[in-house]
Design a protein around this motif. Sequence first.
Motif, PDB file in Angstrom:
ATOM      1  N   GLY A  48      -3.166  11.547  11.458  1.00 32.65           N
ATOM      2  CA  GLY A  48      -3.627  10.224  11.879  1.00 32.65           C
ATOM      3  C   GLY A  48      -2.501   9.391  12.437  1.00 32.65           C
ATOM      4  O   GLY A  48      -1.338   9.813  12.450  1.00 32.65           O
ATOM      5  N   ALA A  49      -2.841   8.202  12.910  1.00 36.79           N
ATOM      6  CA  ALA A  49      -1.845   7.305  13.505  1.00 36.79           C
ATOM      7  C   ALA A  49      -2.227   5.857  13.244  1.00 36.79           C
ATOM      8  O   ALA A  49      -3.407   5.510  13.193  1.00 36.79           O
ATOM      9  CB  ALA A  49      -1.742   7.547  15.011  1.00 36.79           C
ATOM     10  N   PRO A  70       0.069   0.365  -0.855  1.00 39.48           N
ATOM     11  CA  PRO A  70       1.090   1.391  -1.054  1.00 39.48           C
ATOM     12  C   PRO A  70       0.907   2.536  -0.063  1.00 39.48           C
ATOM     13  O   PRO A  70      -0.207   2.782   0.415  1.00 39.48           O
ATOM     14  CB  PRO A  70       0.832   1.865  -2.484  1.00 39.48           C
ATOM     15  N   HIS A  71       1.997   3.200   0.236  1.00 40.77           N
ATOM     16  CA  HIS A  71       1.889   4.450   0.987  1.00 40.77           C
ATOM     17  C   HIS A  71       0.933   5.368   0.250  1.00 40.77           C
ATOM     18  O   HIS A  71       1.003   5.509  -0.971  1.00 40.77           O
ATOM     19  CB  HIS A  71       3.276   5.087   1.106  1.00 40.77           C
ATOM     20  N   GLN A  72       0.026   5.991   0.983  1.00 41.25           N
ATOM     21  CA  GLN A  72      -1.027   6.789   0.376  1.00 41.25           C
ATOM     22  C   GLN A  72      -0.529   8.208   0.079  1.00 41.25           C
ATOM     23  O   GLN A  72      -0.851   9.167   0.784  1.00 41.25           O
ATOM     24  CB  GLN A  72      -2.251   6.814   1.287  1.00 41.25           C
ATOM     25  N   ALA A  73       0.251   8.324  -0.980  1.00 42.72           N
ATOM     26  CA  ALA A  73       0.850   9.603  -1.346  1.00 42.72           C
ATOM     27  C   ALA A  73      -0.040  10.388  -2.297  1.00 42.72           C
ATOM     28  O   ALA A  73      -0.221  11.595  -2.153  1.00 42.72           O
ATOM     29  CB  ALA A  73       2.212   9.378  -1.995  1.00 42.72           C
ATOM     30  N   ASN A  74      -0.584   9.670  -3.280  1.00 45.21           N
ATOM     31  CA  ASN A  74      -1.367  10.299  -4.339  1.00 45.21           C
ATOM     32  C   ASN A  74      -2.086   9.172  -5.070  1.00 45.21           C
ATOM     33  O   ASN A  74      -1.457   8.185  -5.450  1.00 45.21           O
ATOM     34  CB  ASN A  74      -0.432  11.072  -5.285  1.00 45.21           C
ATOM     35  N   LEU A  75      -3.374   9.288  -5.255  1.00 42.54           N
ATOM     36  CA  LEU A  75      -4.122   8.207  -5.896  1.00 42.54           C
ATOM     37  C   LEU A  75      -3.622   7.953  -7.314  1.00 42.54           C
ATOM     38  O   LEU A  75      -3.613   6.813  -7.782  1.00 42.54           O
ATOM     39  CB  LEU A  75      -5.611   8.545  -5.913  1.00 42.54           C
ATOM     40  N   ASN A  89      -6.993   4.310   0.526  1.00 40.53           N
ATOM     41  CA  ASN A  89      -7.950   5.083   1.332  1.00 40.53           C
ATOM     42  C   ASN A  89      -7.551   6.552   1.419  1.00 40.53           C
ATOM     43  O   ASN A  89      -8.042   7.286   2.282  1.00 40.53           O
ATOM     44  CB  ASN A  89      -8.113   4.485   2.732  1.00 40.53           C
ATOM     45  N   ILE A  90      -6.654   6.981   0.528  1.00 42.32           N
ATOM     46  CA  ILE A  90      -6.233   8.389   0.509  1.00 42.32           C
ATOM     47  C   ILE A  90      -7.422   9.302   0.262  1.00 42.32           C
ATOM     48  O   ILE A  90      -7.414  10.462   0.686  1.00 42.32           O
ATOM     49  CB  ILE A  90      -5.140   8.626  -0.560  1.00 42.32           C
ATOM     50  N   ALA A 141       2.012   7.282   8.908  1.00 39.47           N
ATOM     51  CA  ALA A 141       0.813   6.601   9.419  1.00 39.47           C
ATOM     52  C   ALA A 141      -0.011   5.947   8.319  1.00 39.47           C
ATOM     53  O   ALA A 141      -0.901   5.142   8.607  1.00 39.47           O
ATOM     54  CB  ALA A 141      -0.067   7.596  10.180  1.00 39.47           C
ATOM     55  N   SER A 142       0.263   6.261   7.066  1.00 42.26           N
ATOM     56  CA  SER A 142      -0.664   5.874   6.000  1.00 42.26           C
ATOM     57  C   SER A 142      -0.728   4.370   5.779  1.00 42.26           C
ATOM     58  O   SER A 142      -1.814   3.813   5.575  1.00 42.26           O
ATOM     59  CB  SER A 142      -0.316   6.589   4.690  1.00 42.26           C
TER      60      SER A 142
END
Length: 349
Positions: A164-165, A275-280, A300-301, A310-311
């Motif tokens: 994504g972007a 937050p950066h969507q690394a892990n819920l 929205n992860i 991009a997250s």
Amino acid sequence: MTQTKIAGIGMYVPANVVTNNDLAQVMDTSDAWILERTGITQRRYATRFEETSAIMGVKAAKIAIENAGITAQDIDFIVFATLSPDYYFPGCGVLLQRMMNMKEIAALDIRNQCTGFIYGLSIADQFVKTGMYKNVLLVGAEVHSYGLDFSNKGRNVSVIFGDGAGAVVLQPASKQGQGILSTHLHSNGNGAEVLSMINPGFHGGCYNAEKKPQQPAKPYGNMFITPDRIRQDDFYPFMDGQSVFKKAVEKFPEVIQEALQANGYKANDINMLIPHQANLRISQFVQHKLQLRDDQVYNNIQRYGNTTAASIPIALYEAWQEGKIKEGNLVCLAAFGSGYTWGSALIRW
């Protein structure tokens, strides 16, 4: 000194939806296993030979520019963050500049992986508030799916990432107290190999020996694609998930508190944390640590997986579109990732 505001936001994700059950058809995993460990139910994959990081970045940038009420010709500086560039070199910044028929402006490419957008935001902020540039385009775009290992060996990493972007246009703020209040950046290279993809690269023997011992590099050889590198599977991402999780839940709250304290705020003053969507599970831990309500944190992860650089802009765009970010709100952005690198930004919307 003038503060910097986010004048426009845009995002783009590919049309191809890949569910956990889809991945279970090609590797030994399951929807329940992925959901329990990551919170992810689906992600988007780019269309091969048609979509790249630069192409998707252009699509997000066009929306951000339109929302800012300007044209591509008004942009006077590009910052492009990605770990998955179209070419090894040159970077995606100039490719975007060419595709959008922009003027002969500067284009800066940065490689800070999951923290790329925060680093890029801090860089753009310096240029705007000093008066050097008035319309900075910051893009975070990733195509992970082309380089993932979809065998059982690579499943722990491959189930996490999506494509994504996202993009923002940054301008001088017109109102007192509006815009980016501060940014805070950090790194610690002692964890460099814990989350990494070693090749392609110049293999000069700089590995952390505790993680992956190796023989010294041969003169004039052992670089880029070699039989040794192929046998070692160094072309696929590597992640020590437990180590990354432990460090992330330490540094995420720490760098958020750093931003709040620098501006005289407390955690309960935050209207929206993205937050950066690394892990819920990481996001939920941070939320609990800071004692934030569900309506103060945007995730929205579940729909997109981890899109690294991009997250944050993708989540920022969706939160804004859904009316969860309004003028005057205190918005905090934070990220932790490969490097290790981590950072935060506090914004008065």
